[in-house]
Design a protein around this motif. Structure first.
Motif, PDB file in Angstrom:
ATOM      1  N   THR A 117       0.835  -1.212   0.000  1.00 53.13           N
ATOM      2  CA  THR A 117       0.000   0.000   0.000  1.00 53.13           C
ATOM      3  C   THR A 117       0.865   1.256   0.000  1.00 53.13           C
ATOM      4  O   THR A 117       0.575   2.241  -0.699  1.00 53.13           O
ATOM      5  N   GLU A 121       0.823   4.113  -2.840  1.00 56.06           N
ATOM      6  CA  GLU A 121       0.529   5.503  -2.480  1.00 56.06           C
ATOM      7  C   GLU A 121       1.651   6.440  -2.916  1.00 56.06           C
ATOM      8  O   GLU A 121       1.397   7.569  -3.350  1.00 56.06           O
ATOM      9  N   MET A 162      -6.996   0.550  -6.401  1.00 61.62           N
ATOM     10  CA  MET A 162      -6.601   1.792  -5.731  1.00 61.62           C
ATOM     11  C   MET A 162      -6.267   2.891  -6.733  1.00 61.62           C
ATOM     12  O   MET A 162      -6.526   4.076  -6.478  1.00 61.62           O
TER      13      MET A 162
END
Length: 845
Positions: A117, A121, A162
């Motif tokens: 993650t 990001e 995402m």
């Protein structure tokens, strides 16, 4: 404008260097994250494979990159403990239980997920920074640089849930930059900017396009994520905003195709399931559940009513005792003998006597419930009692002021069950009913008034007194009853309706298994000896013909029929036979000889026809119809063919003409009888069944009447018609053929449990035909005599089994009491889709 271009180019170069530097910083940060993920994965794999040294080395290398990472320190510590305690695996510092190991694995998975993650990001943050740079480049008119920057931002993102939204936003900016560049090129080509821009000309259009763009991104995301229903709703919304939007129509077409494909799969699935059910239906019933006994559930009653039934008083003796004292005494002793455990002990008995008549009671009773004691006491003095929520009220009976009116909804099926199906047909009930009038629709009023009278008579016989209670009435409007009665009688009516309101219907599943098999074995010889091969002295052939005429098995098995033919002067002109039904031919019919042997022995012609035949045929019938019927009503199941035959013929007419000339002869005209009336009869299996659900709501009584009808052949009735002239006599058969049927029928009445199966067998039949023909003397010669014998045997076997299963079903279609796998009692069966004005919609559970 041209003077500013060099400065713009230099600024663009500087901005490109800055972007490259920022990207390198982001790339280095992203490379660190990828390195951490790689090292952690390799360390965990080495640890799980038992290579603790390699795992420790990878973790120490990871500590150099992330020295303050708590998760890495924890995993490194666990590896160190595993190394230190390699010889003592039972050490308490090592997780030994399954829960501890699962917790450790979960923490490691969460750490790896966190690293992934974090990497995503960081890549998204880098793309957002490049997006801002691209926007600034576009604002300065550097559209080519802006497009290159935005392309680098898109390529730096991996497609996943995402990043999907950010990728779509970057692509939208890319399209906007392309549009702005084309608009800029169009205005500069004319040497001056356009007089009015699109934004100034139609701001509503721009706003609409922006709204459609947002919906488009949402619809695409929903479609590719598998949310077909959500994507369809979104694209329908786009179509409502812009009816000519081709993109929305294209996606709606794709959605319709996907659903069509799913519908085709549903079709194939249903087809295979139905074929599987056919194959499984050949299995005969067996024992699936033992049921030694059945517990009958009691009707739900009020707590106070239950107390009155369960409180048993050993004895009461009242001689000239006032009713008020009797009520007080019973109220006191009810507390003494109350062992029910329902609420507060005892029962509150209240006497309401406005006239203060207070009659005397004379009664002696033993070992009765409090309810029965109250029944005898109030009946002896002309009073009545009513059971309320917290007390039993005793008051004088027959007073209009004590009557109440209640509304009872009642269905038509309940009326039929209460009255035994005789509603609306009572003799004289219409004219005896005080509520019947001649106004309005006479037919409807007559039926409703008759129903009211029939219901009233039924309730009167069930214990609800209408004749003795002054002012009591009953009105029925076809869907509800309005009853004015005492509280006690109203409670009786309510209890009766609770019994009859419960829908009792039964699903009848009949399974017919019929197996037929026919076999034929035959061997015979037909001889023809012709001695006419020699010629006599007068030049003519001499000698005789010898021929054996042994029967064929098919001829012996065929039913005997009367010969019918048109005969003129003792000469047969035409044979007439009864019609043949499809599939009615016997085995061996129309069979040709196996071989013919022809030879000549000493001038004698010999012809031997050898008939050798072995045949087998069979047919299997499986039929499993289902029907749901209300309790007490008849259901009919018919698995047969309709056989239509004439029952009445017109008369046969004969017309003999006159003679013409010396050599002429009279003509004969015969008009045969023609069919005028027909009758239809079913040939096959018929079943009539009437289920009745018993009072225990578990047993089912079945009136069963299975009938098997078979066609046997035709019989000719009537004599021949004769017409005569001078030189001619014509005989014509009647041709009045009538069928013959064979019937196998069983009629019985049984009581079974819910879900049980009744087996009806014994409908077997076997027809055996044996032929043993021989030529006298020659057929008795040992060995050689077999050539002069014809032997054969034909067997036709038929066995029919009928299984009838009765299941109580709820109005929703599911079993009422049985619990099936995945289906609870009382479930509602529905189609998966429902048709609405806008199309078919799927149901949601």
């Amino acid at each position: 404008m041209t003077k500013m271009m060099p400065s713009l180019r230099s600024s663009a170069r500087l901005l490109g260097i800055a972007v490259a530097f920022a990207c390198s910083i982001g790339a280095s940060a992203q490379d660190d994250t990828e390195t951490k993920i790689r090292l952690m994965t390799e360390a965990l794999q080495a640890r799980d494979s038992g290579n603790l040294t390699l795992s420790k080395a990878k973790l120490e290398e990871l500590m150099e990159i992330a020295p303050d990472d708590v998760s890495v320190k924890r995993i490194l510590g666990s590896v160190d403990r595993l190394i230190a305690n390699a010889d003592s695996p039972s050490s308490s510092s090592i997780p030994t239980t399954e829960d501890d190991r699962m917790a450790a694995l979960q923490r490691e998975a969460e750490y790896l997920a966190g690293l992934e993650t974090e990497r995503i990001e960081k890549s998204m943050q880098s793309s957002r920074e490049m997006r801002e740079v691209a926007r600034r480049q576009a604002n300065r008119g550097e559209y080519d640089s802006a497009l290159r920057t935005i392309n680098r931002a898109i390529s730096g993102l991996e497609p996943n849930p995402m990043t999907q939204v950010l990728i779509e936003e970057l692509k939208r900016d890319e399209r906007e930059f392309l549009r702005q560049r084309s608009q800029y090129s169009a205005t500069t080509a004319n040497g001056s900017p356009s007089s009015i821009s699109v934004y100034e000309a139609s701001p509503d259009f721009v706003k609409l396009q922006q709204q459609i763009e947002v919906l488009r991104l949402r619809g695409r995301s929903q479609f590719f994520a598998g949310d077909i229903e959500g994507a369809e709703a979104t694209f329908k919304q786009i179509e409502a905003l812009d009816p000519n939007n081709s993109m929305a129509k294209d996606f709606l077409i794709r959605i319709a195709r996907e659903r069509q494909q799913m519908g085709h799969l549903n079709k194939l699935k249903t087809r295979e399931q139905l074929l599987q059910e056919v194959s499984n239906a050949w299995q005969r019933p067996s024992i699936y559940e033992e049921r030694p006994g059945v517990e009958v559930e009691d009707t739900v009653t009020l707590p106070l009513t239950e107390k009155l039934n369960r409180i048993i008083i050993p004895s009461v003796n009242f001689t000239e005792v006032e009713l008020g004292k009797v009520v007080n005494t019973l109220s006191a002793i009810s507390e003494q003998f109350d062992t029910t455990g329902l609420g507060v002990k005892g029962v509150n008995l209240v006497l309401i006597d406005p006239e203060r008549s207070n009659p005397a009671v004379n009664i002696t009773l033993r070992n009765l419930s409090l309810k029965r004691i109250l029944d005898f006491i109030v009946d002896s003095v002309g009073f009545q009692y009513e059971v309320e929520a917290d007390a039993v009220v005793v008051r004088p009976g027959g007073e209009r002021t004590n009557l109440d009116t209640e509304f009872f909804p009642i269905s038509r099926s309940t009326v039929i069950r209460m009255t035994g199906g005789n509603s609306g047909a009572g003799a004289g009930g219409v004219f005896d009913d005080p509520f019947y009038t001649d106004e309005g629709d006479r037919v409807r009023d007559r039926g409703v008034a008759s129903d009211a009278q029939t219901i009233r008579n039924f309730l009167q016989q069930a214990g609800v007194d209408f004749r003795g209670v002054e002012g009591s009435t009953l009105a029925y409007d076809g869907s509800a009853m309005f009853v004015t009665q005492t509280r006690r009688n109203l409670e009786r009516i309510r209890n009766l309706l609770n019994r009859y309101t419960d829908v009792k219907q039964v699903e009848i599943e009949a399974k017919f298994l019929e197996v037929q098999e026919g076999s034929l074995e035959e061997l015979g010889f037909d001889w023809i000896i012709d001695e006419r091969g020699s010629v006599g002295t007068d030049g003519y052939e001499t000698g005789e013909i010898y021929q054996t005429s042994l029967r064929q098995l098919a001829q012996a098995a065929a039913p005997a029929t009367a010969s019918s033919a048109i005969i003129v002067n003792d000469e047969v002109i035409d044979n007439i036979s009864a019609p043949e039904l499809p599939g009615s031919k016997l085995l061996g019919a129309d069979a040709v000889p196996f071989t013919n042997v022809i030879g000549n022995i000493d001038g004698v012609n010999v012809n031997v026809a050898i008939r050798a035949l072995s045949q087998k045929s069979g047919s299997d019938l499986l039929s499993a119809p289902k029907v749901t019927v209300l309790s007490g009503n008849e259901a009919k199941i018919n698995v047969s063919q309709e056989f239509r035959y004439p029952t009445r013929y017109s008369d046969t007419e004969s017309d003999v003409g006159s003679t013409r000339g010396d050599s002429g002869s009279a003509g004969v005209t015969i008009t045969p009888g023609t069919p005028e009336e027909f009758e239809t009869r079913n040939v096959g299996v018929e079943l009539a069944v009437t289920p009745i659900v018993e009072e225990d709501d578990y047993s089912i009584t079945l009136d069963l009447n299975p009938r098997v009808t078979e066609f046997e052949g035709f019989v000719e009735y009537g004599g021949p018609s004769i017409a005569m002239t001078q030189d001619r006599v014509v005989k014509t058969p009647s041709g009045f053929y009538q069928p013959v049927f064979a019937v196998r029928e069983v009629e019985t009445r049984v009581t079974i449990w819910d879900g049980a199966t009744v087996v009806m067998g014994g409908m077997t039949r076997e027809d055996v035909v044996t032929v043993s023909d021989k030529v006298p003397f020659l057929g008795d010669i040992p060995l050689f005599g077999r050539l002069f014998r014809s032997e054969g045997e034909s067997s036709a076997k038929r066995n029919l089994l009928i299984f009838v299963t009765a299941n109580m079903v709820s109005p929703g279609g599911s079993p009422k009491r049985q619990t099936l796998r995945g289906v609870q009692p009382g479930s509602l069966f529905q189609n998966p889709t429902i048709v609405t004005p806008s199309g078919s919609e799927s149901r949601s559970q």
